[in-house]
Design a protein around this motif. Structure first.
Motif, PDB file in Angstrom:
ATOM      1  N   GLY A   1       0.800  -1.221   0.000  1.00 43.08           N
ATOM      2  CA  GLY A   1       0.000   0.000   0.000  1.00 43.08           C
ATOM      3  C   GLY A   1       0.836   1.275   0.000  1.00 43.08           C
ATOM      4  N   LYS A   2       2.158   1.121  -0.070  1.00 44.60           N
ATOM      5  CA  LYS A   2       3.053   2.279  -0.089  1.00 44.60           C
ATOM      6  C   LYS A   2       3.949   2.217  -1.319  1.00 44.60           C
ATOM      7  N   THR A   3       4.393   3.374  -1.767  1.00 42.52           N
ATOM      8  CA  THR A   3       5.378   3.426  -2.832  1.00 42.52           C
ATOM      9  C   THR A   3       6.720   3.048  -2.219  1.00 42.52           C
ATOM     10  N   VAL A   4       7.430   2.122  -2.871  1.00 40.82           N
ATOM     11  CA  VAL A   4       8.705   1.631  -2.333  1.00 40.82           C
ATOM     12  C   VAL A   4       9.823   1.925  -3.335  1.00 40.82           C
ATOM     13  N   PHE A   5      10.847   2.597  -2.857  1.00 43.91           N
ATOM     14  CA  PHE A   5      12.052   2.883  -3.621  1.00 43.91           C
ATOM     15  C   PHE A   5      13.087   1.846  -3.207  1.00 43.91           C
ATOM     16  N   ILE A   6      13.461   0.977  -4.131  1.00 44.12           N
ATOM     17  CA  ILE A   6      14.461  -0.056  -3.841  1.00 44.12           C
ATOM     18  C   ILE A   6      15.808   0.399  -4.393  1.00 44.12           C
ATOM     19  N   ASP A   7      16.794   0.368  -3.533  1.00 44.84           N
ATOM     20  CA  ASP A   7      18.157   0.755  -3.882  1.00 44.84           C
ATOM     21  C   ASP A   7      19.037  -0.485  -3.670  1.00 44.84           C
ATOM     22  N   ILE A   8      19.541  -1.041  -4.762  1.00 46.00           N
ATOM     23  CA  ILE A   8      20.470  -2.169  -4.669  1.00 46.00           C
ATOM     24  C   ILE A   8      21.870  -1.568  -4.694  1.00 46.00           C
ATOM     25  N   TRP A   9      22.625  -1.809  -3.650  1.00 38.75           N
ATOM     26  CA  TRP A   9      23.892  -1.122  -3.450  1.00 38.75           C
ATOM     27  C   TRP A   9      24.885  -2.012  -2.706  1.00 38.75           C
ATOM     28  N   ALA A  10      26.060  -1.467  -2.465  1.00 34.81           N
ATOM     29  CA  ALA A  10      27.068  -2.089  -1.592  1.00 34.81           C
ATOM     30  C   ALA A  10      27.990  -0.991  -1.088  1.00 34.81           C
ATOM     31  N   SER A  11      28.504  -1.166   0.107  1.00 35.35           N
ATOM     32  CA  SER A  11      29.376  -0.134   0.693  1.00 35.35           C
ATOM     33  C   SER A  11      30.706  -0.014  -0.048  1.00 35.35           C
ATOM     34  N   TRP A  12      31.121  -1.075  -0.756  1.00 30.01           N
ATOM     35  CA  TRP A  12      32.376  -1.058  -1.514  1.00 30.01           C
ATOM     36  C   TRP A  12      32.216  -0.418  -2.893  1.00 30.01           C
ATOM     37  N   CYS A  13      31.006  -0.115  -3.290  1.00 30.49           N
ATOM     38  CA  CYS A  13      30.703   0.410  -4.629  1.00 30.49           C
ATOM     39  C   CYS A  13      30.847   1.930  -4.646  1.00 30.49           C
ATOM     40  N   SER A  14      31.842   2.427  -5.376  1.00 27.89           N
ATOM     41  CA  SER A  14      32.084   3.877  -5.389  1.00 27.89           C
ATOM     42  C   SER A  14      30.906   4.653  -5.983  1.00 27.89           C
ATOM     43  N   ASP A  15      30.256   4.124  -7.016  1.00 34.21           N
ATOM     44  CA  ASP A  15      29.096   4.814  -7.589  1.00 34.21           C
ATOM     45  C   ASP A  15      27.941   4.870  -6.587  1.00 34.21           C
ATOM     46  N   CYS A  16      27.799   3.805  -5.799  1.00 32.82           N
ATOM     47  CA  CYS A  16      26.747   3.778  -4.771  1.00 32.82           C
ATOM     48  C   CYS A  16      27.003   4.859  -3.722  1.00 32.82           C
ATOM     49  N   VAL A  17      28.234   4.942  -3.260  1.00 32.26           N
ATOM     50  CA  VAL A  17      28.598   5.919  -2.241  1.00 32.26           C
ATOM     51  C   VAL A  17      28.441   7.342  -2.792  1.00 32.26           C
ATOM     52  N   LYS A  18      28.841   7.561  -4.033  1.00 30.78           N
ATOM     53  CA  LYS A  18      28.704   8.888  -4.651  1.00 30.78           C
ATOM     54  C   LYS A  18      27.240   9.314  -4.762  1.00 30.78           C
ATOM     55  N   SER A  19      26.328   8.354  -4.859  1.00 25.37           N
ATOM     56  CA  SER A  19      24.908   8.677  -5.029  1.00 25.37           C
ATOM     57  C   SER A  19      24.191   8.956  -3.708  1.00 25.37           C
TER      58      SER A  19
ATOM     59  N   ILE B   1      16.393 -10.044 -12.405  1.00 22.84           N
ATOM     60  CA  ILE B   1      16.213  -8.622 -12.745  1.00 22.84           C
ATOM     61  C   ILE B   1      17.316  -8.110 -13.672  1.00 22.84           C
ATOM     62  N   ALA B   2      18.148  -9.027 -14.156  1.00 23.15           N
ATOM     63  CA  ALA B   2      19.246  -8.693 -15.064  1.00 23.15           C
ATOM     64  C   ALA B   2      20.135  -7.592 -14.469  1.00 23.15           C
ATOM     65  N   LEU B   3      20.523  -7.809 -13.217  1.00 22.03           N
ATOM     66  CA  LEU B   3      21.371  -6.838 -12.532  1.00 22.03           C
ATOM     67  C   LEU B   3      22.755  -6.846 -13.157  1.00 22.03           C
ATOM     68  N   ASP B   4      23.102  -5.724 -13.781  1.00 21.69           N
ATOM     69  CA  ASP B   4      24.393  -5.622 -14.442  1.00 21.69           C
ATOM     70  C   ASP B   4      25.234  -4.461 -13.897  1.00 21.69           C
ATOM     71  N   TRP B   5      24.667  -3.709 -12.964  1.00 23.37           N
ATOM     72  CA  TRP B   5      25.364  -2.544 -12.434  1.00 23.37           C
ATOM     73  C   TRP B   5      24.716  -2.154 -11.121  1.00 23.37           C
ATOM     74  N   ILE B   6      25.520  -1.667 -10.196  1.00 21.03           N
ATOM     75  CA  ILE B   6      24.963  -1.035  -9.010  1.00 21.03           C
ATOM     76  C   ILE B   6      25.588   0.340  -8.883  1.00 21.03           C
ATOM     77  N   PRO B   7      24.860   1.290  -8.353  1.00 18.10           N
ATOM     78  CA  PRO B   7      23.533   1.136  -7.796  1.00 18.10           C
ATOM     79  C   PRO B   7      22.485   0.861  -8.878  1.00 18.10           C
ATOM     80  N   ARG B   8      21.421   0.236  -8.444  1.00 18.57           N
ATOM     81  CA  ARG B   8      20.277  -0.046  -9.317  1.00 18.57           C
ATOM     82  C   ARG B   8      19.033   0.326  -8.532  1.00 18.57           C
ATOM     83  N   TYR B   9      18.141   1.052  -9.176  1.00 16.78           N
ATOM     84  CA  TYR B   9      16.942   1.530  -8.503  1.00 16.78           C
ATOM     85  C   TYR B   9      15.691   0.961  -9.168  1.00 16.78           C
TER      86      TYR B   9
END
Length: 166
Positions: free
Chosen positions: A53-71, A128-136
């Motif tokens: 019943g709520k809008t959910v923003f899913i963030d697939i990330w990792a602490s070692w991922c520089s692009d994730c940290v930059k975002s 989900i064909a995850l090829d990059w993180i972060p992925r939203y």
């Protein structure tokens, strides 16, 4: 002949785009096991059910991922702007310790879950064909996938999906 070639290329383009768009999570996605911050195992299906019943923003990330940290600053901006959205972060960190350190270090305010399976072993990531993180991914209030793939928080697809789900 040119007309036939154009139609063929257009068909390929449409088919490729259709394969990239997913509107619901498959049984394999829903069965993927995660760990919550208390250390309990929880299937993805139960994670989604918690926010029904709520809008959910899913963030697939990792602490070692520089692009994730930059975002992260952009994520915090979005959270300040879209307060009614539930933010779920699914981490691909290699250990619980590094995952917890990353959450604390970056002061991440969200619902946090750690993948049990590594990226290459995860059926969820494959599905989900995850090829990059972060992925939203944006999940709508009705539980369907409103926006399937973005790798930048400022991607207009994200704000559009959130706005349309209000």
């Amino acid at each position: 002949m040119k007309h036939l070639l154009f139609v063929l290329l257009l068909s390929i383009a449409i088919t490729s785009c259709a394969q990239e768009t997913k509107t619901n999570f498959d049984a394999i996605d829903l069965a993927e096991i995660f760990i919550d911050q208390k250390g309990s195992k929880i299937p993805f299906e139960e994670i989604l059910a918690k926010y029904e019943g709520k809008t959910v923003f899913i963030d697939i990330w990792a602490s070692w991922c520089s692009d994730c940290v930059k975002s992260i600053p952009e994520l915090k901006e979005l959270q300040a702007k879209e307060k009614e959205v539930v933010y779920v972060m699914l981490s691909l960190d290699k250990s619980k310790e590094k995952w917890q350190i990353g959450i604390e270090k970056h002061n991440l305010q969200a619902e946090h879950y750690l993948f049990v399976n590594k990226w290459k072993e995860s059926k969820f990531c494959e599905s989900i064909a995850l090829d990059w993180i972060p992925r939203y991914i944006i999940v709508s209030k009705d539980g369907s996938i409103k926006m399937y793939k973005a790798i930048k928080i400022k991607d207009k697809k994200i704000s559009k999906a959130i706005k349309e789900d209000k």
